[in-house]
Write a protein that holds these residues in place. Sequence first.
Motif, short mmCIF file in Angstrom:
data_model
loop_
_atom_site.label_atom_id
_atom_site.label_comp_id
_atom_site.label_asym_id
_atom_site.label_seq_id
_atom_site.Cartn_x
_atom_site.Cartn_y
_atom_site.Cartn_z
N THR A 1 0.81 -1.22 0.00
CA THR A 1 0.00 0.00 0.00
C THR A 1 0.84 1.27 0.00
O THR A 1 0.32 2.36 -0.24
CB THR A 1 -0.92 0.03 1.24
N LYS A 2 2.14 1.12 0.26
CA LYS A 2 3.03 2.28 0.29
C LYS A 2 4.30 1.96 -0.48
O LYS A 2 4.64 0.80 -0.71
CB LYS A 2 3.35 2.67 1.73
N LEU A 3 5.00 3.01 -0.87
CA LEU A 3 6.22 2.85 -1.67
C LEU A 3 7.46 3.08 -0.81
O LEU A 3 7.50 4.02 -0.01
CB LEU A 3 6.22 3.86 -2.82
N THR A 4 8.46 2.24 -0.99
CA THR A 4 9.76 2.48 -0.36
C THR A 4 10.55 3.42 -1.25
O THR A 4 10.22 3.62 -2.43
CB THR A 4 10.53 1.17 -0.19
N GLN A 5 11.62 3.98 -0.71
CA GLN A 5 12.46 4.87 -1.51
C GLN A 5 13.08 4.13 -2.69
O GLN A 5 13.19 4.67 -3.80
CB GLN A 5 13.56 5.49 -0.64
N GLU A 6 13.45 2.88 -2.47
CA GLU A 6 14.03 2.08 -3.55
C GLU A 6 13.00 1.86 -4.67
O GLU A 6 13.35 1.93 -5.85
CB GLU A 6 14.50 0.72 -3.00
N GLN A 7 11.78 1.60 -4.30
CA GLN A 7 10.73 1.42 -5.30
C GLN A 7 10.47 2.71 -6.08
O GLN A 7 10.28 2.69 -7.30
CB GLN A 7 9.44 0.93 -4.64
N ILE A 8 10.49 3.82 -5.38
CA ILE A 8 10.31 5.12 -6.03
C ILE A 8 11.42 5.36 -7.05
O ILE A 8 11.16 5.80 -8.19
CB ILE A 8 10.29 6.25 -4.97
N GLU A 9 12.65 5.06 -6.68
CA GLU A 9 13.78 5.26 -7.60
C GLU A 9 13.67 4.33 -8.81
O GLU A 9 13.97 4.73 -9.94
CB GLU A 9 15.09 5.02 -6.85
N THR A 10 13.23 3.10 -8.58
CA THR A 10 13.05 2.16 -9.69
C THR A 10 12.00 2.68 -10.66
O THR A 10 12.19 2.66 -11.89
CB THR A 10 12.62 0.77 -9.17
N ILE A 11 10.89 3.15 -10.14
CA ILE A 11 9.81 3.67 -10.99
C ILE A 11 10.29 4.88 -11.78
O ILE A 11 10.01 5.01 -12.98
CB ILE A 11 8.58 4.01 -10.13
N ARG A 12 11.02 5.77 -11.14
CA ARG A 12 11.53 6.95 -11.83
C ARG A 12 12.49 6.56 -12.95
O ARG A 12 12.51 7.18 -14.02
CB ARG A 12 12.23 7.88 -10.84
N ASP A 13 13.30 5.55 -12.72
CA ASP A 13 14.28 5.12 -13.73
C ASP A 13 13.62 4.36 -14.88
O ASP A 13 13.94 4.57 -16.05
CB ASP A 13 15.35 4.24 -13.09
N SER B 1 2.75 11.13 -10.12
CA SER B 1 3.75 12.19 -10.01
C SER B 1 5.16 11.71 -10.35
O SER B 1 6.05 12.52 -10.63
CB SER B 1 3.73 12.78 -8.60
N LEU B 2 5.38 10.39 -10.32
CA LEU B 2 6.72 9.84 -10.57
C LEU B 2 7.00 9.63 -12.06
O LEU B 2 8.14 9.35 -12.44
CB LEU B 2 6.88 8.51 -9.84
N LEU B 3 5.97 9.73 -12.88
CA LEU B 3 6.13 9.46 -14.30
C LEU B 3 6.13 10.75 -15.13
O LEU B 3 5.48 11.73 -14.76
CB LEU B 3 5.01 8.54 -14.79
N ASN B 4 6.82 10.68 -16.23
CA ASN B 4 6.92 11.84 -17.13
C ASN B 4 5.86 11.81 -18.22
O ASN B 4 5.95 12.55 -19.20
CB ASN B 4 8.31 11.88 -17.78
N HIS B 5 4.88 10.93 -18.07
CA HIS B 5 3.84 10.77 -19.10
C HIS B 5 2.53 10.42 -18.42
O HIS B 5 2.50 10.12 -17.22
CB HIS B 5 4.24 9.65 -20.07
N GLU B 6 1.47 10.45 -19.17
CA GLU B 6 0.15 10.05 -18.66
C GLU B 6 0.14 8.54 -18.48
O GLU B 6 0.25 7.79 -19.44
CB GLU B 6 -0.94 10.48 -19.64
N PRO B 7 0.00 8.06 -17.25
CA PRO B 7 0.10 6.62 -17.01
C PRO B 7 -1.19 5.88 -17.30
O PRO B 7 -2.29 6.43 -17.16
CB PRO B 7 0.44 6.53 -15.53
#
Length: 374
Positions: free
Chosen positions: A25-37, A65-71
């Motif tokens: 239900t929540k994102l870790t910092q590592e998951q956030i970085e993976t999604i951004r990459d 907010s983590l994506l550069n496109h419409e998801p």
Amino acid sequence: MSGYFSTTHTLSDGGRFLIVGLPGTKLTQEQIETIRDVQPAGFIFFSRNLENPVGFRNLVDTLRSLLNHEPILTIDQEGGRVSRFKVFGSEPPSAKDLGEKGDIALLWAHGELTGKLLRLFGLNYNLAPVLDFETTEQEHNSLKGRTFASDPHSVCSFAKAFIEGMHSQGILCCGKHFPGYSFAQCDPHLELPQVFKTKKELEASEWLPFKNLQNLCDSFMIAHIRNLNLDPEGLPASLSFRTIQDVLRKEWNYTKLLVSDDIDMGAIIHHYSLKNTLELSLKAGVDILLLCHRFPLIREAASILSSLPETIKEAAWQRIENFRKRLAPPLSFSLSEFQSIDSEIYSLREKVLGKERAKLRAPEDGKRSPVEIY
């Protein structure tokens, strides 16, 4: 290549062909970085991601907010036991119950309410309806209670109403599971099923709903099922050039989005490596692959896809972009609006099932098994 990605082989170049599932239900910092990459095409949500209404909408907004496109933001909200939102809301009637009632207005209302619910949570795509039909094999495969009828013509009528109801709210749909799980004698979540129908037999039965609704469906989901009459090499449909290109793309001239069933299912992982799965599927004509349960493999999957020839990726990318242009923007969230929609869903449940049966949920309710059905 058009779009927001470079033609160099980056993770995001491969990520655009993936819809991924999240562990919780929540994102870790590592998951956030993976999604951004990786910049995946979008996300698919399961009951494990839904804790409460406000928390889930916050998760959706964070991912956006983590994506550069419409998801592409999707879920399996069919009704009955495959109703993710029943974690914190009412369980809509199942396809089987709606089909037995046989009221087109109620089927349309089910689609409309499903569409309202998804839009409220910022989603834009529902992996529904099931276009398979009811058979005795459903005791052994994953379709029990999920099909509208035993007659493919009735499936067409009922699914059409459901889709039109969803479309009225701006939610795109996915007809599943081509070329058909109806006669699968095992559950593809666990093992690779095989059917023995000839192409002529498929055209006369299993394929009727897909054929008749292909103009209405925004996408099709491709099944993990083997049929030597379609692919003599024995490749499952989701990896089969003969099934996807020769039938759907060439014979049917189906130019819209094709999505794989989850490549984390036993039907695939017990027989094919991640590399072979990704390469064969995209080369066969699938546009987006669902990687639902193995988040740690997202970087590897994106890297494999990024290395494929541009000639293969370009056609898939164009279909994804065409699909993306039709995604509805998110609506503002309101807890009171959710409660209002949820109340309408329960009212629909009572109209379909009656007051006493409506009090009883599907047997799987409250149980989070290792395999979530979709």
